[in-house]
Design a protein around this motif. Sequence first.
Motif, PDB file in Angstrom:
ATOM      1  N   LYS A   1      -6.898  27.387  46.170  1.00 35.98           N
ATOM      2  CA  LYS A   1      -6.747  28.200  44.967  1.00 35.98           C
ATOM      3  C   LYS A   1      -7.859  29.243  44.874  1.00 35.98           C
ATOM      4  CE  LYS A   1      -8.076  26.889  40.798  1.00 35.98           C
ATOM      5  NZ  LYS A   1      -8.167  26.260  39.454  1.00 35.98           N
ATOM      6  N   THR A   2      -9.069  28.839  45.188  1.00 37.22           N
ATOM      7  CA  THR A   2     -10.193  29.768  45.147  1.00 37.22           C
ATOM      8  C   THR A   2      -9.983  30.923  46.117  1.00 37.22           C
ATOM      9  OG1 THR A   2     -11.693  27.954  44.554  1.00 37.22           O
ATOM     10  CG2 THR A   2     -12.694  29.981  45.382  1.00 37.22           C
ATOM     11  N   MET A   3      -9.544  30.609  47.321  1.00 33.02           N
ATOM     12  CA  MET A   3      -9.282  31.657  48.303  1.00 33.02           C
ATOM     13  C   MET A   3      -8.154  32.585  47.836  1.00 33.02           C
ATOM     14  SD  MET A   3     -11.499  31.101  50.744  1.00 33.02           S
ATOM     15  CE  MET A   3     -10.849  32.041  52.114  1.00 33.02           C
ATOM     16  N   ASP A   4      -7.098  31.987  47.275  1.00 35.24           N
ATOM     17  CA  ASP A   4      -5.958  32.782  46.819  1.00 35.24           C
ATOM     18  C   ASP A   4      -6.331  33.724  45.677  1.00 35.24           C
ATOM     19  OD1 ASP A   4      -4.368  31.515  48.680  1.00 35.24           O
ATOM     20  OD2 ASP A   4      -3.475  30.115  47.244  1.00 35.24           O
ATOM     21  N   ASN A   5      -7.332  33.320  44.878  1.00 33.26           N
ATOM     22  CA  ASN A   5      -7.703  34.094  43.691  1.00 33.26           C
ATOM     23  C   ASN A   5      -8.774  35.147  43.949  1.00 33.26           C
ATOM     24  OD1 ASN A   5      -5.899  32.729  42.048  1.00 33.26           O
ATOM     25  ND2 ASN A   5      -7.413  31.241  41.324  1.00 33.26           N
ATOM     26  N   LEU A   6      -9.205  35.305  45.192  1.00 33.93           N
ATOM     27  CA  LEU A   6     -10.213  36.314  45.479  1.00 33.93           C
ATOM     28  C   LEU A   6      -9.629  37.719  45.376  1.00 33.93           C
ATOM     29  CD1 LEU A   6     -12.091  34.735  48.516  1.00 33.93           C
ATOM     30  CD2 LEU A   6     -12.979  35.029  46.205  1.00 33.93           C
ATOM     31  N   VAL A   7     -10.345  38.594  44.728  1.00 35.10           N
ATOM     32  CA  VAL A   7      -9.967  40.000  44.592  1.00 35.10           C
ATOM     33  C   VAL A   7     -10.907  40.830  45.462  1.00 35.10           C
ATOM     34  CG1 VAL A   7      -9.858  41.966  43.005  1.00 35.10           C
ATOM     35  CG2 VAL A   7      -9.049  39.712  42.268  1.00 35.10           C
ATOM     36  N   PHE A   8     -10.342  41.639  46.337  1.00 32.67           N
ATOM     37  CA  PHE A   8     -11.159  42.490  47.194  1.00 32.67           C
ATOM     38  C   PHE A   8     -11.725  43.649  46.378  1.00 32.67           C
ATOM     39  CE2 PHE A   8     -11.494  46.217  50.056  1.00 32.67           C
ATOM     40  CZ  PHE A   8     -12.502  45.746  50.881  1.00 32.67           C
TER      41      PHE A   8
ATOM     42  N   TYR B   1     -16.987  43.545  49.058  1.00 31.46           N
ATOM     43  CA  TYR B   1     -17.071  42.099  48.862  1.00 31.46           C
ATOM     44  C   TYR B   1     -15.807  41.657  48.150  1.00 31.46           C
ATOM     45  CZ  TYR B   1     -18.535  43.547  44.149  1.00 31.46           C
ATOM     46  OH  TYR B   1     -18.603  44.143  42.905  1.00 31.46           O
ATOM     47  N   SER B   2     -15.673  40.373  47.928  1.00 32.26           N
ATOM     48  CA  SER B   2     -14.565  39.844  47.121  1.00 32.26           C
ATOM     49  C   SER B   2     -15.133  38.981  46.021  1.00 32.26           C
ATOM     50  CB  SER B   2     -13.605  39.026  47.985  1.00 32.26           C
ATOM     51  OG  SER B   2     -12.873  39.858  48.855  1.00 32.26           O
ATOM     52  N   ILE B   3     -14.402  38.917  44.900  1.00 33.83           N
ATOM     53  CA  ILE B   3     -14.864  38.157  43.742  1.00 33.83           C
ATOM     54  C   ILE B   3     -13.674  37.404  43.161  1.00 33.83           C
ATOM     55  CG2 ILE B   3     -14.460  40.046  42.081  1.00 33.83           C
ATOM     56  CD1 ILE B   3     -17.134  39.156  40.720  1.00 33.83           C
ATOM     57  N   SER B   4     -13.939  36.250  42.581  1.00 38.11           N
ATOM     58  CA  SER B   4     -12.857  35.472  41.997  1.00 38.11           C
ATOM     59  C   SER B   4     -12.250  36.209  40.811  1.00 38.11           C
ATOM     60  CB  SER B   4     -13.371  34.109  41.534  1.00 38.11           C
ATOM     61  OG  SER B   4     -12.348  33.384  40.876  1.00 38.11           O
ATOM     62  N   ALA B   5     -10.929  36.179  40.730  1.00 35.62           N
ATOM     63  CA  ALA B   5     -10.252  36.806  39.599  1.00 35.62           C
ATOM     64  C   ALA B   5     -10.450  36.011  38.315  1.00 35.62           C
ATOM     65  CB  ALA B   5      -8.755  36.937  39.887  1.00 35.62           C
ATOM     66  N   TYR B   6     -10.782  34.722  38.455  1.00 36.32           N
ATOM     67  CA  TYR B   6     -10.859  33.839  37.293  1.00 36.32           C
ATOM     68  C   TYR B   6     -12.196  33.128  37.239  1.00 36.32           C
ATOM     69  CZ  TYR B   6      -5.767  34.358  37.374  1.00 36.32           C
ATOM     70  OH  TYR B   6      -4.498  34.864  37.382  1.00 36.32           O
ATOM     71  N   GLN B   7     -12.606  32.765  36.039  1.00 36.17           N
ATOM     72  CA  GLN B   7     -13.781  31.943  35.861  1.00 36.17           C
ATOM     73  C   GLN B   7     -13.516  30.519  36.362  1.00 36.17           C
ATOM     74  OE1 GLN B   7     -13.697  33.047  31.638  1.00 36.17           O
ATOM     75  NE2 GLN B   7     -15.866  33.518  31.817  1.00 36.17           N
TER      76      GLN B   7
END
Length: 256
Positions: free
Chosen positions: A52-59, A99-105
């Motif tokens: 889920k964490t990988m899927d939620n990464l935003v480039f 970089y990439s960052i999570s879309a969600y907290q």
Amino acid sequence: MEGIYRFGAFVVIGLTLAGCDDVSSQAMNGTDSSGQDNEPPNQEAVAALVQKTMDNLVFVEGGSFQMGDFGPIDPKAGGLPYSPYSDNKPLHEVTLDSYSISAYQVSYADFDIYTEATGQPRINTEGFEVEYRAPDVPAGVDWYQARDYCQWLADQTGLPFALPTEAQWEYAARSRGQFLPLATNDGYIRRGENYPSREEIIASTPSPHVGPQTIGLIPPNPLGVYQMGLNGFEWVNDWYSEDYYDVSPEVNPTGP
């Protein structure tokens, strides 16, 4: 809610450092360097959380922006600063790599998987914090817990997960440095349209008081990241210095 810090949208992976070595591959396969089985008791839940964490990464494509209080150069602000604080001044140019960052907290449900996997007790199960404990609201942690969670993700994946730097956080919150005062879908708050009502916020937790809201309850910013700075305090990797903006390097600043 003074003193409560929420685990925010700050799981970051620097794409220029991505890659797995042998040790990291062993960690993903559930063994350590001695070949011993080190699978956590909730292995399936861990695997699902990592996916889920990988899927939620935003480039976030790198670039340059004016970091800090941009009110004086934003025509919408009429030449006035957006904040009265001195530590977000002077405005200065910063250039970041991609970089990439999570879309969600990170939620309590997420963090509970981590603590079970690492043999730690669940957090905030007593005291006033328990009022704000719900599976889908941001987990309330200190800086060290936030850092350790990111390091655990790095160990699980072999990728450089970490807290974002302050510059990375601001660049993403402003959708690659646009003149957006707030990280909503248009930079402003209209309660009931792009921000939850008081009733929706209170319904998010067992507490009868206003506190954290459900993750993903409002639309994301134009970059696709939800509630940055709008759902509790959030940690960044940098330590703090009031005058750091006076001496910050231009390229990939990491704090004092």
